[in-house]
Design a protein around this motif. Structure first.
Motif, PDB file in Angstrom:
ATOM      1  N   GLN B  29       0.844  -1.204   0.000  1.00  0.00           N
ATOM      2  CA  GLN B  29       0.000   0.000   0.000  1.00  0.00           C
ATOM      3  C   GLN B  29       0.870   1.242   0.000  1.00  0.00           C
ATOM      4  N   LEU B  30       0.215   2.369  -0.290  1.00  0.00           N
ATOM      5  CA  LEU B  30       0.929   3.640  -0.297  1.00  0.00           C
ATOM      6  C   LEU B  30       1.245   4.069   1.133  1.00  0.00           C
ATOM      7  N   ALA B  31       2.441   4.576   1.343  1.00  0.00           N
ATOM      8  CA  ALA B  31       2.832   5.056   2.674  1.00  0.00           C
ATOM      9  C   ALA B  31       3.339   6.488   2.531  1.00  0.00           C
ATOM     10  N   MET B  32       2.435   7.384   2.111  1.00  0.00           N
ATOM     11  CA  MET B  32       2.865   8.768   1.886  1.00  0.00           C
ATOM     12  C   MET B  32       2.879   9.552   3.196  1.00  0.00           C
ATOM     13  N   VAL B  33       1.880   9.312   4.037  1.00  0.00           N
ATOM     14  CA  VAL B  33       1.829  10.021   5.324  1.00  0.00           C
ATOM     15  C   VAL B  33       3.043   9.673   6.192  1.00  0.00           C
ATOM     16  N   PRO B  34       3.452   8.392   6.298  1.00  0.00           N
ATOM     17  CA  PRO B  34       4.662   8.101   7.083  1.00  0.00           C
ATOM     18  C   PRO B  34       5.878   8.864   6.591  1.00  0.00           C
ATOM     19  N   PHE B  35       6.017   9.027   5.254  1.00  0.00           N
ATOM     20  CA  PHE B  35       7.170   9.779   4.763  1.00  0.00           C
ATOM     21  C   PHE B  35       7.087  11.233   5.212  1.00  0.00           C
ATOM     22  N   CYS B  36       5.888  11.822   5.159  1.00  0.00           N
ATOM     23  CA  CYS B  36       5.737  13.220   5.593  1.00  0.00           C
ATOM     24  C   CYS B  36       6.129  13.368   7.064  1.00  0.00           C
ATOM     25  N   VAL B  37       5.700  12.412   7.886  1.00  0.00           N
ATOM     26  CA  VAL B  37       6.017  12.468   9.320  1.00  0.00           C
ATOM     27  C   VAL B  37       7.538  12.338   9.524  1.00  0.00           C
ATOM     28  N   ILE B  38       8.148  11.360   8.825  1.00  0.00           N
ATOM     29  CA  ILE B  38       9.603  11.163   8.949  1.00  0.00           C
ATOM     30  C   ILE B  38      10.341  12.419   8.480  1.00  0.00           C
ATOM     31  N   ALA B  39       9.927  12.951   7.324  1.00  0.00           N
ATOM     32  CA  ALA B  39      10.619  14.111   6.744  1.00  0.00           C
ATOM     33  C   ALA B  39      10.519  15.327   7.663  1.00  0.00           C
ATOM     34  N   LEU B  40       9.327  15.534   8.241  1.00  0.00           N
ATOM     35  CA  LEU B  40       9.162  16.701   9.119  1.00  0.00           C
ATOM     36  C   LEU B  40       9.953  16.522  10.406  1.00  0.00           C
ATOM     37  N   GLY B  41      10.051  15.271  10.881  1.00  0.00           N
ATOM     38  CA  GLY B  41      10.875  15.004  12.059  1.00  0.00           C
ATOM     39  C   GLY B  41      12.351  15.310  11.796  1.00  0.00           C
ATOM     40  N   VAL B  42      12.832  14.860  10.629  1.00  0.00           N
ATOM     41  CA  VAL B  42      14.232  15.121  10.268  1.00  0.00           C
ATOM     42  C   VAL B  42      14.458  16.622  10.098  1.00  0.00           C
ATOM     43  N   LEU B  43      13.464  17.317   9.533  1.00  0.00           N
ATOM     44  CA  LEU B  43      13.583  18.766   9.347  1.00  0.00           C
ATOM     45  C   LEU B  43      13.710  19.472  10.694  1.00  0.00           C
ATOM     46  N   GLY B  44      12.930  19.024  11.662  1.00  0.00           N
ATOM     47  CA  GLY B  44      13.029  19.602  13.011  1.00  0.00           C
ATOM     48  C   GLY B  44      14.425  19.410  13.581  1.00  0.00           C
ATOM     49  N   GLY B  45      14.984  18.220  13.366  1.00  0.00           N
ATOM     50  CA  GLY B  45      16.352  17.937  13.814  1.00  0.00           C
ATOM     51  C   GLY B  45      17.353  18.848  13.104  1.00  0.00           C
ATOM     52  N   TYR B  46      17.139  19.044  11.812  1.00  0.00           N
ATOM     53  CA  TYR B  46      18.037  19.920  11.027  1.00  0.00           C
ATOM     54  C   TYR B  46      17.987  21.356  11.559  1.00  0.00           C
TER      55      TYR B  46
END
Lengths: 183, 172
Positions: B29-46
């Protein structure tokens, strides 16, 4: 962030170029039929690229003190950054706004049901208005006009092996191998 | 410049984490929302790291070009890379009709319109997308007829506004 810092200028040039691209796209595409959309999108994108470079260079040369040494490399990197911002944002406008409007089958089905609202449509009525023949004809005309395929008599053949669709499929294939699963 | 390089590394990390997520939890299945959550988490770390190294004394010893702050444009590029990656990820699960046609023509060497139509019937082109609209509640099925829901009506209104702005004929 100061609007006239290196960061601000790169962002300003990229975003301004993308806004110009969107306005030019809306203006020009009033006169382009559906078979010419791919070709004209590339033309407008290319013109926007020159505008982005021109805008970035003129902004950066106006504020040379903003750039750390070596200045020429800094300015080159700044122009590259503006180009990246312009390229990505224009690509996303085409992919997420104009592209779905122009070619999404789901959105066309929504429009057909909206025309029939509030009576609704049966499956046969919907297929009478919009079906695989119309979908294929539009796309064949578009692909022939943009020289991705060519028509020889009644047969369609690949004209350009290095086209966006096949390159995108190659990238998707690599990604699919990494993440597993299938369509 | 360091900002930009670290942002690229952060985005690559988000993509790698998403790939691991898909292999473990989302093969079919598509997992687009998990990528958004991961990406925003990494952005916060950045953002946290960016604030830290620009305030750190050791940063002043770096060449001027490396320590030039590029926080805003790097963040904008990061936000733009998220939907760009998702567009390619979407292509791993869903195939556009144009791409399908190109692949069929490439595989067969050449096809007539009739042959393309027989390989791309309504049952594979239109009906699954109609079912998607019902599943996503833009359309509701009552007996043998399909009707727009209020969400579908809102989508149709937005399309109409864009049609007026662009002056184009109906798409599809």
């Amino acid at each position: 962030m100061n609007a006239f810092s290196f960061d601000g200028l790169a962002l300003l040039a990229g975003v301004a170029s993308c806004l110009l691209f969107c306005v030019a796209h809306l203006a020009v595409f009033r006169f382009v039929d559906s078979s010419g959309v791919l070709k004209w999108t590339m033309i407008i994108f290319g013109l926007g690229l020159f505008i982005c470079w021109g805008l970035a260079w003129s902004l950066f040369l106006k504020f040379p003190s903003m750039f750390p040494p070596p200045v020429l490399i800094s300015v080159g990197l700044g122009v590259s950054l503006s180009t990246l911002i312009y390229g990505l944002s224009s690509f996303l406008y085409v992919l997420c706004v104009w592209g779905p409007y122009e070619s999404s089958i789901r959105l066309r089905l929504v429009r057909e049901l909206a025309v029939a609202y509030p009576d609704g449509l049966s499956r046969d009525e919907l297929l009478a208005r919009y079906n695989n023949e119309k979908i294929v004809q539009r796309r064949l005309a578009r692909l022939v006009r943009s020289a991705e395929i060519r028509q020889e008599g009644g047969v369609y053949r690949l004209h350009n092996a290095r086209n966006f669709f096949l390159i995108a499929e190659w990238v998707a294939g690599v990604l699919r191998k990494l993440i597993g699963g299938s369509r | 410049m360091l900002d930009f390089l670290i942002m690229l590394i952060g985005f690559a990390l988000a993509v790698v984490l998403h790939i691991f997520w898909c292999r473990k939890y989302a093969l079919t299945q598509l997992a687009m929302v998990p990528f958004c959550v991961i990406a925003l988490g990494v952005l916060g770390g950045y953002w946290t790291l960016s604030w830290y190294w620009h305030a750190a004394p050791w940063c002043e010893g770096l060449p001027a070009l490396l320590r030039t702050p590029l926080w805003a444009s790097s963040s904008v590029v990061y936000f733009l890379l998220i939907p760009t990656y998702l567009a390619f990820y979407f292509g791993t699960r869903v195939e556009s009709p144009s791409k399908r046609m190109m692949l069929l023509i490439q595989q067969q060497g050449g096809l007539s319109q009739a042959q393309i139509l027989s390989l791309m019937p309504n049952e594979t082109l239109v009906i699954p997308r109609l079912d998607d609209l019902v599943h996503s509640r833009c359309v509701v099925r009552q007996g043998e007829r399909f009707y727009l829901t209020s969400a579908g009506i809102n989508v149709a209104r937005m399309l109409h506004v864009y049609q007026v702005l662009s002056g184009r004929e109906i798409g599809g």
